[in-house]
Design an enzyme around this catalytic site. Structure first.
Site, PDB file in Angstrom:
ATOM      1  CB  SER A 140      -6.194  35.373 -25.545  1.00  0.00           C
ATOM      2  OG  SER A 140      -7.498  35.195 -25.159  1.00  0.00           O
ATOM      3  CG  HIS A 161      -6.332  40.607 -22.781  1.00  0.00           C
ATOM      4  ND1 HIS A 161      -5.263  40.049 -22.146  1.00  0.00           N
ATOM      5  CD2 HIS A 161      -7.154  39.556 -23.107  1.00  0.00           C
ATOM      6  CE1 HIS A 161      -5.410  38.736 -22.110  1.00  0.00           C
ATOM      7  NE2 HIS A 161      -6.545  38.415 -22.673  1.00  0.00           N
ATOM      8  CD  GLU A 173      -2.533  42.248 -20.421  1.00  0.00           C
ATOM      9  OE1 GLU A 173      -1.465  41.893 -19.907  1.00  0.00           O
ATOM     10  OE2 GLU A 173      -3.067  41.609 -21.361  1.00  0.00           O
ATOM     11  CG  ASN A 211      -3.020  35.622 -22.080  1.00  0.00           C
ATOM     12  OD1 ASN A 211      -3.197  35.216 -20.925  1.00  0.00           O
ATOM     13  ND2 ASN A 211      -4.011  35.868 -22.910  1.00  0.00           N
TER      14      ASN A 211
HETATM   15  N1  3HC Z   1     -18.891  36.329 -10.718  1.00  0.00           N
HETATM   16  C1  3HC Z   1     -18.966  37.025  -9.582  1.00  0.00           C
HETATM   17  N2  3HC Z   1     -18.240  36.734  -8.478  1.00  0.00           N
HETATM   18  C2  3HC Z   1     -17.404  35.679  -8.559  1.00  0.00           C
HETATM   19  C3  3HC Z   1     -17.274  34.889  -9.739  1.00  0.00           C
HETATM   20  C4  3HC Z   1     -18.067  35.268 -10.846  1.00  0.00           C
HETATM   21  N3  3HC Z   1     -18.009  34.604 -12.022  1.00  0.00           N
HETATM   22  N4  3HC Z   1     -16.351  33.927  -9.510  1.00  0.00           N
HETATM   23  C5  3HC Z   1     -15.909  34.092  -8.246  1.00  0.00           C
HETATM   24  N5  3HC Z   1     -16.551  35.134  -7.676  1.00  0.00           N
HETATM   25  C6  3HC Z   1     -16.326  35.682  -6.333  1.00  0.00           C
HETATM   26  C7  3HC Z   1     -16.983  34.805  -5.286  1.00  0.00           C
HETATM   27  O1  3HC Z   1     -18.310  35.232  -5.041  1.00  0.00           O
HETATM   28  C8  3HC Z   1     -16.079  34.999  -4.091  1.00  0.00           C
HETATM   29  O2  3HC Z   1     -16.443  36.171  -3.376  1.00  0.00           O
HETATM   30  P1  3HC Z   1     -16.204  36.238  -1.770  1.00  0.00           P
HETATM   31  O3  3HC Z   1     -14.774  35.858  -1.550  1.00  0.00           O
HETATM   32  O4  3HC Z   1     -16.507  37.625  -1.412  1.00  0.00           O
HETATM   33  O5  3HC Z   1     -17.168  35.244  -1.260  1.00  0.00           O
HETATM   34  C9  3HC Z   1     -14.705  35.256  -4.690  1.00  0.00           C
HETATM   35  O6  3HC Z   1     -14.920  35.624  -6.056  1.00  0.00           O
HETATM   36  C10 3HC Z   1     -13.850  34.028  -4.634  1.00  0.00           C
HETATM   37  O7  3HC Z   1     -14.521  32.956  -5.283  1.00  0.00           O
HETATM   38  P2  3HC Z   1     -14.634  31.485  -4.716  1.00  0.00           P
HETATM   39  O8  3HC Z   1     -14.774  31.517  -3.223  1.00  0.00           O
HETATM   40  O9  3HC Z   1     -15.662  30.776  -5.504  1.00  0.00           O
HETATM   41  O10 3HC Z   1     -13.285  30.753  -5.094  1.00  0.00           O
HETATM   42  P3  3HC Z   1     -11.790  31.174  -4.910  1.00  0.00           P
HETATM   43  O11 3HC Z   1     -11.539  31.893  -3.660  1.00  0.00           O
HETATM   44  O12 3HC Z   1     -11.055  29.932  -5.214  1.00  0.00           O
HETATM   45  O13 3HC Z   1     -11.522  32.198  -6.105  1.00  0.00           O
HETATM   46  C11 3HC Z   1     -10.922  32.706  -8.337  1.00  0.00           C
HETATM   47  C12 3HC Z   1     -11.825  31.890  -7.433  1.00  0.00           C
HETATM   48  C13 3HC Z   1     -11.219  34.196  -8.183  1.00  0.00           C
HETATM   49  C14 3HC Z   1     -11.237  32.273  -9.748  1.00  0.00           C
HETATM   50  C15 3HC Z   1      -9.417  32.433  -7.927  1.00  0.00           C
HETATM   51  O14 3HC Z   1      -9.170  31.056  -7.850  1.00  0.00           O
HETATM   52  C16 3HC Z   1      -8.435  33.031  -8.904  1.00  0.00           C
HETATM   53  O15 3HC Z   1      -8.109  34.208  -8.835  1.00  0.00           O
HETATM   54  N6  3HC Z   1      -7.908  32.175  -9.823  1.00  0.00           N
HETATM   55  C17 3HC Z   1      -6.974  32.618 -10.856  1.00  0.00           C
HETATM   56  C18 3HC Z   1      -7.757  33.145 -12.013  1.00  0.00           C
HETATM   57  C19 3HC Z   1      -6.874  33.671 -13.110  1.00  0.00           C
HETATM   58  O16 3HC Z   1      -5.649  33.557 -13.102  1.00  0.00           O
HETATM   59  N7  3HC Z   1      -7.518  34.252 -14.139  1.00  0.00           N
HETATM   60  C20 3HC Z   1      -6.812  34.732 -15.319  1.00  0.00           C
HETATM   61  C21 3HC Z   1      -6.847  33.683 -16.359  1.00  0.00           C
HETATM   62  S1  3HC Z   1      -6.052  34.213 -17.843  1.00  0.00           S
HETATM   63  C22 3HC Z   1      -7.228  35.024 -18.714  1.00  0.00           C
HETATM   64  O17 3HC Z   1      -8.374  35.094 -18.353  1.00  0.00           O
HETATM   65  C23 3HC Z   1      -6.776  35.645 -19.993  1.00  0.00           C
HETATM   66  C24 3HC Z   1      -7.320  34.964 -21.202  1.00  0.00           C
HETATM   67  O18 3HC Z   1      -6.949  35.713 -22.314  1.00  0.00           O
HETATM   68  C25 3HC Z   1      -6.804  33.535 -21.397  1.00  0.00           C
END
Ligand code: 3HC
Length: 307
Positions: A140, A161, A173, A211
């Site tokens: 990260s 990434h 990335e 990030n």
């Molecule tokens: N596996 C498979 N499918 C998943 C899943 C998983 N682990 N998590 C969520 N889903 C699917 C659900 O099945 C759902 O599908 P549908 O809409 O077709 O029913 C869809 O994704 C949306 O999930 P939820 O309904 O449970 O919840 P949300 O609508 O709130 O979405 C989220 C959840 C996708 C996590 C959304 O809140 C989001 O995009 N959040 C931001 C996440 C983000 O910014 N990530 C980057 C973090 S930084 C990083 O990772 C880098 C590292 O280096 C630090």
């Protein structure tokens, strides 16, 4: 025209060479990467330190695949089951790192953010991996050049990434260092496209693109909370409703992991102590000291039901 053809040929020759992928580390990111690679048809082996952790990774992939299958095959439970078991059949688990790496084409490392541990790992596999094998890190915040420095394959080293949750987030990335060869870069980019990600190219700079923007943003939100300028819930609501983000920054910090966020900040602060964006945050450090890592530990800024 000729050069385009030649480049195309070189790319497809390398691309077809990636058949087996080794994912080192079966945590949140590693298991997500294994899932998307196996779904795209690659043979995958997850390497963990013991069988219990391998099993945990496989269970988490099974759950996640179940969610994908429900979406893809709606009410057809037979197709759902078939899809899940086909993908799972392409994923093996092992704790024999060197044994697995001997027969792999692409390594994706997704272990703890610690340069010494990553160095030890890559040093040990560089000796046994076939010459053509490409090494990548899902780091990260650390430098890919630094991670690759202990190997004799700096031209076959790059960064991949991913973002959490890996099966859902569309971005990948692709990091190339000054030493990454065109052939390696094309091969890992093709891999990224084949697993269905939208790929961007990044230089080997701290935090790459996402990030570098996201971590200072989350840090600023925690500083806002620490000063008592607004409540956590209000900060989250503000960014969801006022800026259209799917999650607010405080809940996102919990989702990414407070330990991970704090480690990234600490690492960057050590390298660039004058930069106010990277200054340590006592509130964050205290939560981490108390073992409150966010969603994965059941509590961070918010409380969660442990699954
Ligand atoms: N596996 C498979 N499918 C998943 C899943 C998983 N682990 N998590 C969520 N889903 C699917 C659900 O099945 C759902 O599908 P549908 O809409 O077709 O029913 C869809 O994704 C949306 O999930 P939820 O309904 O449970 O919840 P949300 O609508 O709130 O979405 C989220 C959840 C996708 C996590 C959304 O809140 C989001 O995009 N959040 C931001 C996440 C983000 O910014 N990530 C980057 C973090 S930084 C990083 O990772 C880098 C590292 O280096 C630090």
């Amino acid at each position: 025209m000729a050069s385009v053809l030649i480049r195309g040929m070189a790319t497809s020759a390398v691309e077809s060479a990636i058949k087996h992928v080794t994912i080192i580390g079966g945590g949140l990111m590693g298991s997500g990467i294994a899932q998307v690679a196996a779904t795209a048809g690659y043979d995958v082996t997850i390497v963990e330190v013991n069988n219990q952790l391998v099993e945990q990774a496989q269970n988490s992939i099974k759950n996640s695949l179940g969610r994908v299958a429900k979406k893809q095959f709606k009410d057809d439970t037979n197709e759902q089951t078939k899809f899940v078991s086909n993908v799972l059949n392409r994923i093996n688990g092992s704790s024999d790192l060197q044994g697995v790496v001997k027969g792999t084409d692409l390594v994706i490392e997704a272990i703890v953010e610690n340069i010494n541990i990553k160095h030890k790992l890559f040093e040990s596999i560089d000796k046994v991996a076939p010459n053509h094998t490409i090494f990548t890190s899902n780091t990260s915040s650390l430098s890919i050049t630094d991670i690759a420095s202990v190997t004799d394959r700096k031209d076959r080293f790059g960064g991949l990434h991913f973002f959490n949750p890996v099966p859902v987030m569309r971005l990948l990335e692709i990091i190339r260092t000054n030493d990454t060869s065109d052939q390696t870069f094309n091969a890992i980019r093709n891999f990224g496209e084949k697993i269905g990600k939208s790929c961007i190219t990044c230089k080997d700079t701290p935090g790459f693109v996402v990030n570098r923007l996201l971590v200072p943003y989350m840090a600023e939100s925690v500083r806002l909370l620490e000063r008592g300028d607004a409540s956590g819930r209000d900060i989250d609501t503000a960014m969801k409703l006022g800026a259209g983000y799917p999650m607010g920054p405080i809940e996102l910090a919990d989702y990414v992991g407070l330990d991970t966020t704090n480690n990234i900040l600490k690492g960057w602060h050590e390298k660039d102590p004058e930069n106010p964006l990277y200054k340590p945050i006592p509130m964050l450090e205290n939560l981490v000291k108390e073992g409150k890592f966010g969603v994965k530990s059941g509590e961070g800024f918010y409380k969660y039901n442990k699954k």
